[in-house]
Design an enzyme around this catalytic site. Structure first.
Site, mmCIF file in Angstrom:
data_model
loop_
_atom_site.group_PDB
_atom_site.id
_atom_site.type_symbol
_atom_site.label_atom_id
_atom_site.label_comp_id
_atom_site.label_asym_id
_atom_site.label_seq_id
_atom_site.Cartn_x
_atom_site.Cartn_y
_atom_site.Cartn_z
ATOM 1 N N ASP A 155 -7.266 -9.095 -6.813
ATOM 2 C CA ASP A 155 -7.464 -8.355 -8.222
ATOM 3 C C ASP A 155 -5.980 -7.396 -8.115
ATOM 4 O OD1 ASP A 155 -10.016 -8.952 -8.856
ATOM 5 O OD2 ASP A 155 -10.916 -7.659 -7.480
ATOM 6 N N CYS A 156 -4.908 -7.712 -7.266
ATOM 7 C CA CYS A 156 -3.833 -7.417 -7.302
ATOM 8 C C CYS A 156 -2.735 -7.466 -8.118
ATOM 9 C CB CYS A 156 -3.195 -7.055 -5.835
ATOM 10 S SG CYS A 156 -1.397 -6.822 -5.882
#
Length: 233
Positions: free
Chosen positions: A10-11
């Site tokens: 998610d980064c």
């Protein structure tokens, strides 16, 4: 060895680093630490190899660090470490291990220091920023056209930071002495400020214009030593 990346899908930074590694032809071991959690010995060794203290590895934003009171300078590294085991998201990402060492790869360009082979250029990050040009060379740092990216190395914070952690960025005052309209000392200090800001420091520059300096004059005025306070007889 094949690279190992402690990854959060998610980064964006973590995704960029993984994309670089894979585009270079490696098949990394991907550890999604938010799913598997941290083993105390594994995390302790990982931080040691990366040259990071728990506070230096702490993710302060988009994590419960503030709610847990971990941003308080009085909180010890041991306390932060224990919370990292409970809340894996507190460890900033990504961290990459290769034969060339272990680093927390922020910004994502740092991963290039750990790879013997780079992707063929041009290579772009998710946001379209070029990381490697068509000639296969690392692209200069954004907004810093006079800085050679290959000479821009991450600061070794273990050698720089004071024993007691600060609760703010390093604060640096820059001084120059010439008030000429075309002042090379001013230009050098401005370039130094850009470099320091890139490293995360807070900078301020003292402007001496208006002070009773011996060379507070038009650019056509003859040069003289700043230590020479009186005109010659």
């Amino acid at each position: 060895m094949q690279p190992v990346i402690y990854h959060n899908p998610d980064c964006g930074t973590s995704r960029n680093v993984l994309a670089v590694i894979q585009a270079a032809g490696y098949e990394p071991e991907i550890v999604e630490y938010l799913k598997v959690g941290w083993n105390a010995d594994e995390l302790r060794n990982l931080l040691a190899y990366a040259g990071l203290t728990p506070r230096q590895a702490l993710r302060e934003t988009k994590s419960p660090a503030k709610e847990l009171g971990l941003l308080d300078p009085a909180v010890t590294d041991d306390a932060i470490f224990e919370q990292m085991l409970v809340h894996p998201v507190l460890v900033n990402r990504p961290i990459v291990i290769t034969d060339k060492g272990t680093k927390q790869c922020r910004p994502s360009e740092v991963v290039l220091d750990l790879l013997d082979t780079w992707p063929k250029g041009p290579f772009l990050k998710e946001d379209g920023t070029e990381m490697i040009d068509s000639a296969g060379k690392r692209v200069g740092l954004p907004g810093m056209p006079n800085m050679d990216a290959e000479s821009f190395q991450a600061i070794d914070e273990t050698k720089l930071l004071a024993p007691e952690p600060m609760n703010h960025a390093p604060r640096i005052l820059l001084l120059y002495g010439s008030v000429r309209s075309r002042s090379f000392s001013r230009l050098v200090s401005e370039e130094a400020a850009r470099i320091l800001n890139r490293f995360g420091a807070e900078t301020r520059t003292f402007n001496p214009s208006g002070l009773p300096l011996p060379d507070d004059a038009d650019v056509s005025h003859a040069r003289q030593s700043p230590l020479y306070l009186r005109p010659p007889p």
